[in-house]
Design an enzyme around this catalytic site. Structure first.
Site, PDB file in Angstrom:
ATOM      1  N   SER A  78      35.365  39.103  51.233  1.00 64.22           N
ATOM      2  CA  SER A  78      34.741  38.556  50.009  1.00 64.22           C
ATOM      3  C   SER A  78      34.363  37.084  50.145  1.00 64.22           C
ATOM      4  O   SER A  78      34.018  36.439  49.160  1.00 64.22           O
ATOM      5  CB  SER A  78      35.638  38.756  48.773  1.00 64.22           C
ATOM      6  OG  SER A  78      36.701  37.818  48.749  1.00 64.22           O
ATOM      7  N   MET A  98      43.029  42.003  51.843  1.00 58.81           N
ATOM      8  CA  MET A  98      42.069  42.994  51.325  1.00 58.81           C
ATOM      9  C   MET A  98      41.572  42.544  49.951  1.00 58.81           C
ATOM     10  O   MET A  98      42.032  43.020  48.906  1.00 58.81           O
ATOM     11  CB  MET A  98      42.722  44.374  51.261  1.00 58.81           C
ATOM     12  CG  MET A  98      43.248  44.858  52.600  1.00 58.81           C
ATOM     13  SD  MET A  98      43.889  46.556  52.583  1.00 58.81           S
ATOM     14  CE  MET A  98      45.300  46.374  51.490  1.00 58.81           C
ATOM     15  N   ASP A  99      40.597  41.658  49.961  1.00 60.80           N
ATOM     16  CA  ASP A  99      40.117  41.032  48.728  1.00 60.80           C
ATOM     17  C   ASP A  99      38.774  41.620  48.307  1.00 60.80           C
ATOM     18  O   ASP A  99      37.888  41.817  49.150  1.00 60.80           O
ATOM     19  CB  ASP A  99      39.974  39.519  48.952  1.00 60.80           C
ATOM     20  CG  ASP A  99      39.703  38.772  47.656  1.00 60.80           C
ATOM     21  OD1 ASP A  99      40.060  39.291  46.581  1.00 60.80           O
ATOM     22  OD2 ASP A  99      39.133  37.671  47.727  1.00 60.80           O
ATOM     23  N   GLY A 100      38.640  41.901  47.017  1.00 63.50           N
ATOM     24  CA  GLY A 100      37.344  42.305  46.481  1.00 63.50           C
ATOM     25  C   GLY A 100      37.270  43.721  45.959  1.00 63.50           C
ATOM     26  O   GLY A 100      36.177  44.206  45.623  1.00 63.50           O
TER      27      GLY A 100
END
Length: 354
Positions: free
Chosen positions: A300, A41-43
């Site tokens: 992302s 879960m990036d960004g």
């Protein structure tokens, strides 16, 4: 009146989208459906900065996105979902930010345990994966409660990786494997201790028709009649030895040599180091509660694994949409599944070869 009409329209539109989604998932289900999807879960912070949001609001938006993507996955028929929530490396961030994330996590854990939450709707079992001893006690207590409360659920599984890195998981698995082997050795020493050796000695002696009690009484008798025995018995024994030759000596030495061999063999096995095998390490992985992922999605646009599931993703395709995590949507999941289905036969061959 206008507000009521807007609510009805919104409800109808939501129902139409739900129907369309189910039809789409029905089509996807014709092909192979992934059993386990993992997400990085990036960004979240970039999303907040991009929209001039307050600190922490990006992660709150990310939690809402997580609930939506979980619903999509479970409707599609995916049983296992893993999310990379907090890395051990994230503890290096500013203490205020770390504490804010811990408080938010505890709040959301309590929220998903509510009666009307997605956990109860889909029968989700929660696993928190990682070195949980690094977390604060309130967060750890909340996680333990969540795992205990959902332990009876078996329809769907959500694995939340927190205070996790793959390297830490590997070190943990090796350490636990060494402990297991040490316990096996200690248990073996107890099972094959002095009583076991003595039992084997007695068995050898009985097998060669030697009565130990008769030997003791014979020794006592020889001590009482030493002079007499030295003249008569000695000559007869010597005559027997000369007559029987090497066969006699070999036969008489068999019980003793057998005992010595067993003692030496026992000593060797005790000193021998047990071998740690691949199955031992995999059994002690944090992620041993779930099969390896079929798809890894990192938002992302980044294509780095960032120390996440390095052991488990050797044959797993990586999908990296440009959307930031709070922006992830249904179409991102659909494209990831279509890509998985297109390469499914090839990936299955690679798994069998590994």
């Amino acid at each position: 009146m206008e507000k009521r009409a807007g609510g009805i329209t919104s409800h109808l539109f939501g129902g139409f989208c739900s129907l369309l989604r189910r039809c789409m998932f029905g089509v996807l289900s014709v092909g192979p459906v992934p059993n386990h999807i993992a997400f990085i879960m990036d960004g979240n912070r970039r999303y907040a900065k991009k929209r001039n949001m307050a600190e922490g609001d990006g992660h709150k938006a990310g939690f809402s996105a997580l609930l939506s993507i979980l619903r999509y996955c479970y409707e599609l028929g995916v049983k296992y979902v893993s999310v990379y929530a907090f890395s051990i490396d994230n503890f290096k961030r500013r203490p205020k930010e770390v504490q804010s994330l811990m408080d938010l996590m505890r709040e959301k854990i309590e929220e998903i345990l509510e009666q009307e939450s997605i956990v109860n709707e889909y029968g989700i079992r929660l696993h928190f994966i990682g070195n949980l001893q690094l977390l604060t006690e309130p967060v750890r207590v909340a996680m333990e409660k969540a795992m205990r409360v959902t332990a009876h659920n078996n329809q769907r599984v959500l694995l939340i990786c927190i205070a996790y890195t793959s390297r830490d998981e590997m070190v943990h698995a090796v350490q636990e494997s060494c402990k297991d082997k040490r316990n096996e050795v200690q248990a073996s020493k107890v099972d094959k201790g002095s009583n076991g050796v003595i039992a084997k000695i007695d068995e050898d002696l009985k097998r060669n028709d030697i009565d130990t009690r008769a030997q003791h009484s014979g020794n006592d008798h020889q001590n009482e009649n030493k002079d007499c025995c030295s003249s008569n018995s000695s000559s007869s024994v010597l005559t027997g030895v000369e007559g029987a030759g090497d066969n006699y000596r070999e036969a008489k030495s068999t019980p003793c040599s057998g005992v010595v061999d067993r003692i030496e063999e026992s000593s060797y096995k005790e000193d021998e180091l047990p071998t740690i095998k691949l199955v031992d390490v995999e059994k002690n992985m944090y992620m041993s509660v779930a099969p390896d992922p079929d798809i890894l999605i990192r938002t992302s646009g980044e294509t780095r694994l960032s120390n996440f599931l390095l052991w488990q993703t050797s044959t797993c395709p990586l999908y990296s949409p440009a959307a930031l995590w709070p922006e992830i949507g249904l179409w991102n999941l659909v494209w990831a599944v279509l890509n998985f289905q297109r390469h499914h036969s090839y990936l299955e061959k690679k798994k069998k070869q590994s």
